[in-house]
Structures are given as structure tokens and as C-alpha cells.
Design a protein around this motif. Sequence first.
Motif, PDB file in Angstrom:
ATOM      1  N   ALA A   1      -6.183 -62.504  36.116  1.00  0.00           N
ATOM      2  CA  ALA A   1      -4.793 -62.658  36.538  1.00  0.00           C
ATOM      3  C   ALA A   1      -4.429 -64.127  36.705  1.00  0.00           C
ATOM      4  O   ALA A   1      -3.339 -64.572  36.317  1.00  0.00           O
ATOM      5  N   ARG A   2      -5.333 -64.894  37.258  1.00  0.00           N
ATOM      6  CA  ARG A   2      -5.083 -66.332  37.437  1.00  0.00           C
ATOM      7  C   ARG A   2      -4.911 -67.014  36.093  1.00  0.00           C
ATOM      8  O   ARG A   2      -4.003 -67.822  35.901  1.00  0.00           O
ATOM      9  N   THR A   3      -5.763 -66.675  35.151  1.00  0.00           N
ATOM     10  CA  THR A   3      -5.680 -67.257  33.811  1.00  0.00           C
ATOM     11  C   THR A   3      -4.350 -66.916  33.144  1.00  0.00           C
ATOM     12  O   THR A   3      -3.769 -67.737  32.419  1.00  0.00           O
ATOM     13  N   LEU A   4      -3.867 -65.722  33.406  1.00  0.00           N
ATOM     14  CA  LEU A   4      -2.621 -65.270  32.781  1.00  0.00           C
ATOM     15  C   LEU A   4      -1.376 -65.756  33.513  1.00  0.00           C
ATOM     16  O   LEU A   4      -0.265 -65.483  33.074  1.00  0.00           O
ATOM     17  N   GLY A   5      -1.565 -66.470  34.624  1.00  0.00           N
ATOM     18  CA  GLY A   5      -0.419 -67.098  35.261  1.00  0.00           C
ATOM     19  C   GLY A   5       0.059 -66.508  36.566  1.00  0.00           C
ATOM     20  O   GLY A   5       1.064 -66.970  37.115  1.00  0.00           O
ATOM     21  N   ALA A   6      -0.623 -65.497  37.074  1.00  0.00           N
ATOM     22  CA  ALA A   6      -0.235 -64.969  38.385  1.00  0.00           C
ATOM     23  C   ALA A   6      -0.445 -66.033  39.446  1.00  0.00           C
ATOM     24  O   ALA A   6      -1.314 -66.888  39.314  1.00  0.00           O
ATOM     25  N   LYS A   7       0.353 -65.957  40.521  1.00  0.00           N
ATOM     26  CA  LYS A   7       0.262 -66.953  41.571  1.00  0.00           C
ATOM     27  C   LYS A   7      -0.456 -66.455  42.802  1.00  0.00           C
ATOM     28  O   LYS A   7      -0.917 -67.251  43.623  1.00  0.00           O
ATOM     29  N   ALA A   8      -0.527 -65.150  42.967  1.00  0.00           N
ATOM     30  CA  ALA A   8      -1.163 -64.628  44.177  1.00  0.00           C
ATOM     31  C   ALA A   8      -1.739 -63.243  43.908  1.00  0.00           C
ATOM     32  O   ALA A   8      -1.271 -62.518  43.014  1.00  0.00           O
ATOM     33  N   TRP A   9      -2.734 -62.879  44.708  1.00  0.00           N
ATOM     34  CA  TRP A   9      -3.386 -61.570  44.611  1.00  0.00           C
ATOM     35  C   TRP A   9      -3.431 -60.993  46.010  1.00  0.00           C
ATOM     36  O   TRP A   9      -4.091 -61.533  46.888  1.00  0.00           O
ATOM     37  N   MET A  10      -2.690 -59.911  46.211  1.00  0.00           N
ATOM     38  CA  MET A  10      -2.656 -59.266  47.521  1.00  0.00           C
ATOM     39  C   MET A  10      -3.365 -57.936  47.450  1.00  0.00           C
ATOM     40  O   MET A  10      -3.095 -57.133  46.552  1.00  0.00           O
ATOM     41  N   MET A  11      -4.237 -57.695  48.407  1.00  0.00           N
ATOM     42  CA  MET A  11      -4.987 -56.445  48.432  1.00  0.00           C
ATOM     43  C   MET A  11      -4.250 -55.428  49.291  1.00  0.00           C
ATOM     44  O   MET A  11      -3.813 -55.719  50.402  1.00  0.00           O
ATOM     45  N   LYS A  12      -4.131 -54.202  48.773  1.00  0.00           N
ATOM     46  CA  LYS A  12      -3.603 -53.104  49.587  1.00  0.00           C
ATOM     47  C   LYS A  12      -4.668 -52.735  50.623  1.00  0.00           C
ATOM     48  O   LYS A  12      -5.849 -52.950  50.370  1.00  0.00           O
ATOM     49  N   PRO A  13      -4.280 -52.169  51.765  1.00  0.00           N
ATOM     50  CA  PRO A  13      -2.969 -51.730  52.206  1.00  0.00           C
ATOM     51  C   PRO A  13      -1.999 -52.889  52.393  1.00  0.00           C
ATOM     52  O   PRO A  13      -2.389 -53.979  52.823  1.00  0.00           O
ATOM     53  N   LEU A  14      -0.775 -52.620  52.083  1.00  0.00           N
ATOM     54  CA  LEU A  14       0.280 -53.602  52.224  1.00  0.00           C
ATOM     55  C   LEU A  14       0.470 -53.966  53.693  1.00  0.00           C
ATOM     56  O   LEU A  14       0.588 -53.095  54.544  1.00  0.00           O
ATOM     57  N   VAL A  15       0.478 -55.282  53.956  1.00  0.00           N
ATOM     58  CA  VAL A  15       0.813 -55.780  55.288  1.00  0.00           C
ATOM     59  C   VAL A  15       2.151 -56.483  55.130  1.00  0.00           C
ATOM     60  O   VAL A  15       2.245 -57.547  54.498  1.00  0.00           O
ATOM     61  N   ALA A  16       3.184 -55.899  55.683  1.00  0.00           N
ATOM     62  CA  ALA A  16       4.548 -56.356  55.421  1.00  0.00           C
ATOM     63  C   ALA A  16       4.740 -57.833  55.756  1.00  0.00           C
ATOM     64  O   ALA A  16       5.360 -58.571  54.981  1.00  0.00           O
ATOM     65  N   GLU A  17       4.197 -58.252  56.886  1.00  0.00           N
ATOM     66  CA  GLU A  17       4.397 -59.652  57.296  1.00  0.00           C
ATOM     67  C   GLU A  17       3.750 -60.618  56.300  1.00  0.00           C
ATOM     68  O   GLU A  17       4.302 -61.670  55.970  1.00  0.00           O
ATOM     69  N   LYS A  18       2.574 -60.256  55.833  1.00  0.00           N
ATOM     70  CA  LYS A  18       1.882 -61.110  54.868  1.00  0.00           C
ATOM     71  C   LYS A  18       2.636 -61.148  53.545  1.00  0.00           C
ATOM     72  O   LYS A  18       2.777 -62.202  52.920  1.00  0.00           O
ATOM     73  N   LEU A  19       3.104 -59.990  53.120  1.00  0.00           N
ATOM     74  CA  LEU A  19       3.853 -59.943  51.868  1.00  0.00           C
ATOM     75  C   LEU A  19       5.084 -60.822  51.961  1.00  0.00           C
ATOM     76  O   LEU A  19       5.348 -61.642  51.083  1.00  0.00           O
ATOM     77  N   LEU A  20       5.819 -60.664  53.045  1.00  0.00           N
ATOM     78  CA  LEU A  20       7.058 -61.435  53.205  1.00  0.00           C
ATOM     79  C   LEU A  20       6.778 -62.939  53.231  1.00  0.00           C
ATOM     80  O   LEU A  20       7.502 -63.724  52.632  1.00  0.00           O
ATOM     81  N   ALA A  21       5.703 -63.329  53.889  1.00  0.00           N
ATOM     82  CA  ALA A  21       5.360 -64.755  53.953  1.00  0.00           C
ATOM     83  C   ALA A  21       5.078 -65.317  52.558  1.00  0.00           C
ATOM     84  O   ALA A  21       5.540 -66.409  52.202  1.00  0.00           O
ATOM     85  N   VAL A  22       4.356 -64.553  51.760  1.00  0.00           N
ATOM     86  CA  VAL A  22       4.038 -65.016  50.406  1.00  0.00           C
ATOM     87  C   VAL A  22       5.294 -65.020  49.535  1.00  0.00           C
ATOM     88  O   VAL A  22       5.527 -65.958  48.767  1.00  0.00           O
TER      89      VAL A  22
END
Lengths: 199, 122
Positions: free
Chosen positions: B95-116
Motif C-alpha cells: 500500500a505504501r508503494t502504491l501511494g497510500a498515506k496511512a494504514w488503520m487497523m479495525k476496529p474503527l476508533v472514531a477519534e483516531k480516524l477523525l484525527a488522521v
Amino acid sequence: MTRNLRELVTDCTVELFRAYGVVLDPQLTAKGLPEAMTVDTAVTAVMDARLGPVAGVLAPTSPGKLAIVTSFALVAASRPMATKVAVLSPTSFGDWLYVRDWIRELMNQLAGRIMNRLAASGTSVAFGRPVALTRDAALRELAAPTNIRVRLGSRDHVNGVELLVNIPGEIDGKTRIGTLPPPALEGSVTLFDEDADGQ
Amino acid sequence: MANKTVLVIDDSLVVREQVRDTLRAASYDVLEAENGIEALAHVKATPALSLVICDVNMPEMGGLELLAELKNQGLMSFHVIMLTSEGRPEFLAKARTLGAKAWMMKPLVAEKLLAVVQKLTA
């Protein structure tokens, strides 16, 4: 230090459901799961890699199978179901679709936990895409041979969770595996280019 | 000032709802897709897209395949966050090679998602 595969599967299942507000207890045996297998109350999903390739898998790995049998009530009580709607009804077709969507996603996340921990200890396995099953198909799953069968009870729900896992190879629930930490922890965030983003 | 638009791609309706609700509460506009093919159509139709949040394992076209398509077609004018239960290092590296900027692992943590999201759409 090592632990066995049954312990790993059990821990992953307990952790996952706890993350969504459902407490499963390995000390309690799930009660009456066959009785739960009515159209109204049973929710089952299976992930069988032999049924077809999984989009996104980088390289072929050993095909595994993961199946879960639980009740509508338990799934409906898990977050975000419980916080999203006041009451989910098994007699509502729309609610059923919602709950079936969620059990598929729970299966997906459970498979991820198991795969990540196995990969960290050198065992590569892939599960197929999660599919929600009909009652008859679910009963066949329960009757099929499996490497590992885990029943987890719940203090809040009469019917807990039954998990059936098949991982090919000469392994079973007692197979010892390493306990290296998973490469990426659940809930974690990895930013790839801090410098680029911070400037 | 117009809201920023985020595209959420996941085959789970419930996950899309969780992300959508989190982002809408923070005044983002949210588009949804169930797989990479639908997502590509949204990307081409939405030139002002600010961010994409994408699952990895999906039917029809998975997240890594989508990243490759976006890169090959020169469509990545936005950042991409992968939101997934997949944690194996080779997937992150790809994913990094293809240009993604971040990798978030589920379960979704709303506060972390919003911060990113806020960091990557600033």
C-alpha cells in the motif's frame, strides 16, 4: 513462550467481541446452539478460501475455513448495532440484512486477527470472503468435520458463539505456535510519510 | 467554505455507516462505494475529492488493486487511508508503494480516524 492454536482462536474471538461490547467467557459453554438454529434467531457466516480467491490477497497461501454460529440477539447487541438502533427485530427483513452484514464484517475482522497472529509466527493462511448462511447450510457447517471447534458462552445471552476453524496441514487445536506480537495492532494507525504530511 | 468530500469504500454497510457518521459529524461530505469498481466511478465523477478511505479485502476489486488503478490512471490527487483488518507487513508495504498515506487497523476508533482525516485534509 508458545500457546496452542485453540487458545489463539479463543483469544481472538473473545477480544474481537469485547471490542464491540459483547463479553464472551471461555469458561461458559454456549448453550443450546442447535436450538438457536431457527430462521428467527440464528446468524451464521462462513469464510472458505476454497470457494474462490479473495480480492486483495497478495500471494497464495494455505486455504483455510472459518465459520461462526451465533444468535441474532447477540449480534444485534454488539456495537455499533446496539447504539445505532433501539431495537432490531429478527422479523424485519431490513434488520436481518443489517445484522447479516455485520456478522460478515465481524467474521472478516476475526479472520484478520487470526491470520495476523499466525503470520507473525510463520504460518500463512487465507480465508475466503465472508458469506452469511441459511439455516440448513449452517446446520451442515455445524455437522462438518473441523480442526478446531470453540464454544464460548455469554452471561448476557443464552446462545453464545460457536466457532469452527479448519486450517490445512498437520495441525489441530493443540498445535503450538509462537506468540510473537502481530505486525500491526488492532485499532492502530500507521502514517507512511510523517515528514510529507507534517510539512 | 464548502465542506470537504471524502469517499468511503468498504463492502460492509455497517462499516461505511460508522465512518460516514463520524465524518459527517465533523462537517465532511461523504460518498460511499462497496468496492473498487464503484469507487473508480466516484473518483472520476468527483474532481474535488479530498480523501479516500478504503478497505483492502472487497469483492470485484480490492483496495490494493484500486490503489494500483488510481496510480496507473494518474487519478490520485488526494490522500488514501486504508482501513482494514489486514495487518501483514507485506500488505502495508504494498500500500505504501502504491501511494497510500496511512494504514488503520479495525476496529474503527472514531477519534483516531477523525484525527488522521483532519491531518490529511488540512
